[in-house]
Design an enzyme around this catalytic site. Sequence first.
Site, mmCIF file in Angstrom:
data_model
loop_
_atom_site.group_PDB
_atom_site.id
_atom_site.type_symbol
_atom_site.label_atom_id
_atom_site.label_comp_id
_atom_site.label_asym_id
_atom_site.label_seq_id
_atom_site.Cartn_x
_atom_site.Cartn_y
_atom_site.Cartn_z
ATOM 1 N N SER A 21 0.782 -1.090 -0.346
ATOM 2 C CA SER A 21 0.260 -0.076 0.088
ATOM 3 C C SER A 21 0.558 1.144 -0.199
ATOM 4 C CB SER A 21 -0.905 0.266 1.061
ATOM 5 O OG SER A 21 -1.766 1.694 1.627
ATOM 6 N N TYR A 26 -1.421 -0.900 10.284
ATOM 7 C CA TYR A 26 -1.495 -0.642 9.032
ATOM 8 C C TYR A 26 -0.321 -0.431 8.224
ATOM 9 C CZ TYR A 26 -3.570 -1.281 4.139
ATOM 10 O OH TYR A 26 -3.026 -1.109 2.776
#
Length: 281
Positions: free
Chosen positions: A140, A153
Site C-alpha cells: 500500500s 497497518y
Amino acid sequence: MSEPKVMLVTGASKGIGLATVIQALKGGYAVAATSRNVDRLAAEVAQAAPDQQAQFLPLEMKFEATSIQAAVAKVMARWGRLDVLVNNAGYAILGAFEEFSLAEVKQNFDVNVFGLMQMTQAVLPIMRAQQHGRIINIASISGTVAGPSQSIYSATKAAVIMMSEALAAEVAPFGIQVTAVGPSGVRTDFLDGRSMKRPAKTLPEYQVVAQTMTGLGQLNHHQSGDPVLVGQAIVKLAQMAHAPRRLYLGNWSVATLQTKIEEVVNEVNQHLDLTQSIDHE
C-alpha cells in the site's frame, strides 16, 4: 498448443483480489484463487469469466503453514507448475497507536505479513526448480507514507515492501522477480466494517484520529482507483520482462510519494551536521 501460465491469488473473493483473478483469466492464465468462501468466489468468477481455467481453494485469512502447504500442493497436483504468486490477502486495523492491544497488533501482522511470508516460502522451492517465477506482494502507499490512525497497518505494509526488496535481490539468480505493489485508494469495500477493523477500546483524547476516521468514512466507495484497472495493471506487471521492485499505483499515490521524498530530503539536510558527526575520522 502450449500450457497456460498458472497464477495463484490469495484473498480473491472481492476487491483487488477478485479483479486480478478475472483479468488474469481473461488474459489466458490458469488461475488458482484462495478465499474463505470459495462458493461465493466461484459464482463471481463464473459470471465474469465463464469457461476459463480456474481452481478455487479454501484458505482462512489467518494463515497456517499446513493449510498453505496443502493449497500449494493442490495447485501443483492440478497444473504441475506455478508461474505467478499474487499475495493479496490482508486487512487494515485503524486507530490511535495507544488504543491497540498486542493481540490486535499480532493478528494484523499474522495476516498481512506472516501469512504472506509463509505463502511465499511455500512457492519459492517450486519457482527455484523451474528457474522462473513472479511474486507480486500487494502492499500500500501507506507502507511508505503514514498518517494518523495508520501506525499498525502502515507497519505491516512497510514490512512487506522491505521484505520484497531484499527477497528480490536474493532470488534474482533463479530467474524469479519480486515486486511490492503500493496502490492508493481503490474503490472497494476495504474501508467497510467487514474489511477494516478498529481497536476494541478507543480514547476520546485522540481527536486527530477521530477526524481522520471521519474523513475515511466519507472517502469510502469514492476512492479514485478502479479495481478492474488495478487487476489489469497486476497482469501487465506479471508479464513484464524486467519488473520493478516497487510499483505505486494511482495519481494520489505518486503525488503523496513525491511529497514524502521531499520531506525526507529536507529533514536530512537540516540535520546533516549531526548525521555526519558519528563516524571515525
